[in-house]
Design an enzyme around this catalytic site. Structure first.
Site, PDB file in Angstrom:
ATOM      1  N   GLY A 121     -15.406  56.507  85.173  1.00 18.26           N
ATOM      2  CA  GLY A 121     -16.481  58.154  85.600  1.00 18.26           C
ATOM      3  C   GLY A 121     -16.766  58.387  84.090  1.00 18.26           C
ATOM      4  O   GLY A 121     -17.677  57.774  83.377  1.00 18.26           O
ATOM      5  N   ARG A 122     -16.583  59.515  83.935  1.00 22.71           N
ATOM      6  CA  ARG A 122     -16.727  59.912  82.408  1.00 22.71           C
ATOM      7  C   ARG A 122     -16.707  59.011  80.689  1.00 22.71           C
ATOM      8  O   ARG A 122     -17.220  58.331  80.882  1.00 22.71           O
ATOM      9  CB  ARG A 122     -16.602  61.097  81.880  1.00 22.71           C
ATOM     10  CG  ARG A 122     -16.879  62.387  82.726  1.00 22.71           C
ATOM     11  CD  ARG A 122     -16.490  63.920  82.522  1.00 22.71           C
ATOM     12  NE  ARG A 122     -17.059  64.778  82.655  1.00 22.71           N
ATOM     13  CZ  ARG A 122     -16.511  65.309  83.891  1.00 22.71           C
ATOM     14  NH1 ARG A 122     -15.040  64.671  83.938  1.00 22.71           N
ATOM     15  NH2 ARG A 122     -16.361  66.390  84.343  1.00 22.71           N
ATOM     16  N   ARG A 128     -13.609  54.220  94.324  1.00 19.65           N
ATOM     17  CA  ARG A 128     -13.452  54.373  95.253  1.00 19.65           C
ATOM     18  C   ARG A 128     -14.552  54.295  95.725  1.00 19.65           C
ATOM     19  O   ARG A 128     -15.324  54.038  97.313  1.00 19.65           O
ATOM     20  CB  ARG A 128     -13.117  55.924  95.917  1.00 19.65           C
ATOM     21  CG  ARG A 128     -11.204  55.314  95.921  1.00 19.65           C
ATOM     22  CD  ARG A 128     -11.001  57.007  96.183  1.00 19.65           C
ATOM     23  NE  ARG A 128     -10.652  57.966  94.698  1.00 19.65           N
ATOM     24  CZ  ARG A 128      -9.997  59.053  94.588  1.00 19.65           C
ATOM     25  NH1 ARG A 128      -9.104  59.271  95.278  1.00 19.65           N
ATOM     26  NH2 ARG A 128     -10.426  59.362  93.541  1.00 19.65           N
ATOM     27  N   VAL A 142      -6.926  53.165  78.625  1.00 20.67           N
ATOM     28  CA  VAL A 142      -7.130  53.914  77.185  1.00 20.67           C
ATOM     29  C   VAL A 142      -6.889  54.983  78.325  1.00 20.67           C
ATOM     30  O   VAL A 142      -6.861  56.421  77.863  1.00 20.67           O
ATOM     31  CB  VAL A 142      -8.506  54.311  76.488  1.00 20.67           C
ATOM     32  CG1 VAL A 142      -8.055  53.051  75.558  1.00 20.67           C
ATOM     33  CG2 VAL A 142      -9.172  54.233  77.551  1.00 20.67           C
ATOM     34  N   ARG A 176      -3.638  56.008  81.581  1.00 20.79           N
ATOM     35  CA  ARG A 176      -2.722  56.066  81.819  1.00 20.79           C
ATOM     36  C   ARG A 176      -1.508  54.980  81.849  1.00 20.79           C
ATOM     37  O   ARG A 176      -1.664  53.837  82.108  1.00 20.79           O
ATOM     38  CB  ARG A 176      -1.865  57.233  82.865  1.00 20.79           C
ATOM     39  CG  ARG A 176      -2.704  58.567  82.103  1.00 20.79           C
ATOM     40  CD  ARG A 176      -1.672  58.801  80.889  1.00 20.79           C
ATOM     41  NE  ARG A 176      -1.295  60.902  80.916  1.00 20.79           N
ATOM     42  CZ  ARG A 176      -2.968  60.750  80.307  1.00 20.79           C
ATOM     43  NH1 ARG A 176      -3.215  60.084  79.322  1.00 20.79           N
ATOM     44  NH2 ARG A 176      -2.848  62.675  80.151  1.00 20.79           N
ATOM     45  N   GLU A 188       6.017  56.710  77.783  1.00 22.06           N
ATOM     46  CA  GLU A 188       6.001  57.007  76.133  1.00 22.06           C
ATOM     47  C   GLU A 188       6.902  57.863  75.895  1.00 22.06           C
ATOM     48  O   GLU A 188       7.770  58.649  77.368  1.00 22.06           O
ATOM     49  CB  GLU A 188       4.616  57.669  76.462  1.00 22.06           C
ATOM     50  CG  GLU A 188       3.877  56.679  76.595  1.00 22.06           C
ATOM     51  CD  GLU A 188       1.932  57.111  76.007  1.00 22.06           C
ATOM     52  OE1 GLU A 188       1.826  58.560  75.849  1.00 22.06           O
ATOM     53  OE2 GLU A 188       1.191  56.863  76.458  1.00 22.06           O
ATOM     54  N   HIS A 217      -1.158  56.217  71.772  1.00 24.43           N
ATOM     55  CA  HIS A 217      -1.876  57.515  72.649  1.00 24.43           C
ATOM     56  C   HIS A 217      -2.700  57.819  71.797  1.00 24.43           C
ATOM     57  O   HIS A 217      -2.596  59.657  71.553  1.00 24.43           O
ATOM     58  CB  HIS A 217      -1.072  58.465  73.298  1.00 24.43           C
ATOM     59  CG  HIS A 217      -1.566  59.285  74.421  1.00 24.43           C
ATOM     60  ND1 HIS A 217      -0.399  59.096  76.122  1.00 24.43           N
ATOM     61  CD2 HIS A 217      -2.867  59.406  74.469  1.00 24.43           C
ATOM     62  CE1 HIS A 217      -1.255  60.200  76.511  1.00 24.43           C
ATOM     63  NE2 HIS A 217      -2.905  59.847  76.131  1.00 24.43           N
TER      64      HIS A 217
HETATM   65  C1  DGY Z   1      -6.037  63.075  77.393  1.00 32.39           C
HETATM   66  O1  DGY Z   1      -6.538  64.510  77.044  1.00 32.39           O
HETATM   67  O2  DGY Z   1      -5.304  63.690  79.372  1.00 32.39           O
HETATM   68  C2  DGY Z   1      -5.344  62.592  76.396  1.00 32.39           C
HETATM   69  O3  DGY Z   1      -4.558  61.444  77.533  1.00 32.39           O
HETATM   70  C3  DGY Z   1      -4.543  63.315  75.380  1.00 32.39           C
HETATM   71  O4  DGY Z   1      -5.518  63.956  74.714  1.00 32.39           O
END
Ligand code: DGY
Length: 328
Positions: free
Chosen positions: A159-160, A181, A241, A243, A272, A290
């Site tokens: 995605g982005r 997907r 980067v 979750r 976390e 994070h």
């Molecule tokens: C988000 O935007 O979900 C990042 O994980 C926290 O900035």
């Protein structure tokens, strides 16, 4: 005017310019808290305001919506990820949810790239060795890592953020593979010279670095399971980067400890703020707290998106960054 009657509560300390603007536009209750509020305080805030500017760490689950009363109408999340919000429960209680997509994608991609370089090139081990006085001068066999150029990068979630990672990675000479997907727009796929894999399982044996940038949902929990880790090459690295719960951390730690996997660079953790003890201790793992979106620019732009969403809602319009239940 409608917005003067809207009461907005912020659950966490936000950037100063954003707080100033919230104060000038709305009847705003700001917060000095740098950590999540206790649940009863969060519920009290919701019961007394139409709009909650919430963030990651606020547990906005079905129980929250049951107890929040019927004044609450909008949750304007400061952040892109909404896995801490029960979107279906929000919809069932007539609460609109918005997030802050796009604005942090470039910074998140920088962090993914930094981890993708730091782990194979042993950046943190090198810094630590120097600080510990272990550097006795250049030596042919000291601090050997692995070359990044020429490797195959597999991105799950193009995605982005994933596309911003791919753009950077191409500059570092990596070949782009991805699993979504659905395939992305063919023009973008062509520009990135990206190879689409309809199944995640099929992509895994064909890559050297796995980068995770898909959202956390019930379907992606432990997407990188022990079984899937075993499909990766022994020399492969994993970068995340997005979750933490997308990876089965126990399985990842065991694979790295046994030499079944080369290493990992993780900005997010399954539990976390607690990092996995074995991952924290491993010389082949780089953990950052994070912080992928932690730039002044991203945080201000996230705040701007929160303001825009609240203002549009308060003016009686559909806010632009609505999370549509079922499509989140
Ligand atoms: C988000 O935007 O979900 C990042 O994980 C926290 O900035």
């Amino acid at each position: 005017m409608r917005e003067t009657t809207m009461r907005v509560a912020v659950t966490r300390k936000l950037p100063d310019p954003i707080e100033a603007r919230l104060k000038s536009l709305f009847d705003a209750t700001l917060s000095e808290a740098e950590t999540p509020l206790p649940q009863p305080a969060l519920i009290d805030l919701a019961r007394d305001h139409q709009i909650l500017a919430a963030t990651l760490g606020d547990a906005l689950d079905a129980d929250f919506f049951r107890k929040a009363g019927d004044k609450l109408k909008l949750i304007a999340n400061f952040g892109a990820g909404v896995d801490h919000i029960d979107i279906a429960a929000a919809a069932a209680h007539g609460v609109t949810v918005t997030n802050t997509p796009s604005v942090l994608a470039e910074d998140a991609a920088d962090m993914a790239m930094a981890l993708m370089l730091a782990v194979p090139r042993r950046l943190v081990s090198g810094v630590r060795a120097l600080e510990d006085g272990e550097f006795k001068g250049w030596s042919p066999n000291w601090m050997l890592g692995r070359r990044v150029r020429g490797k195959r990068l597999g991105i799950v979630g193009l995605g982005r953020v994933g596309q911003a990672i791919a753009t950077r990675a191409r500059g570092f000479g990596l070949a782009i593979h991805y699993h979504n997907r659905q395939p992305i727009n063919p023009h973008i796929e062509e520009a990135l010279q990206a190879t689409y894999w309809p199944t995640f399982d099929a992509m895994l044996p064909n890559i050297d670095i796995l980068s995770i940038s898909c959202p956390s949902t019930p379907e992606t929990r432990h997407l990188l399971s022990a079984g899937r880790i075993s499909r990766l090459s022994r020399d492969a690295y994993v970068v995340n980067v997005s979750r933490g719960d997308i990876i089965d951390e126990d399985a990842l730690a065991a694979a790295i400890e046994s030499g079944r996997l080369a290493g990992a660079g993780l900005d997010v953790f399954e539990r976390e703020p607690e990092p996995h003890a074995k991952l924290l201790a491993s010389p082949n793992v780089v953990l950052t707290p994070h912080m992928a979106s932690s730039t002044v620019e991203s945080r201000n732009e996230m705040g701007e998106r929160v303001l825009i969403n609240i203002k549009m809602f308060a003016d009686g319009h559909k806010p632009p960054d609505r999370i549509i239940p079922g499509l989140d």
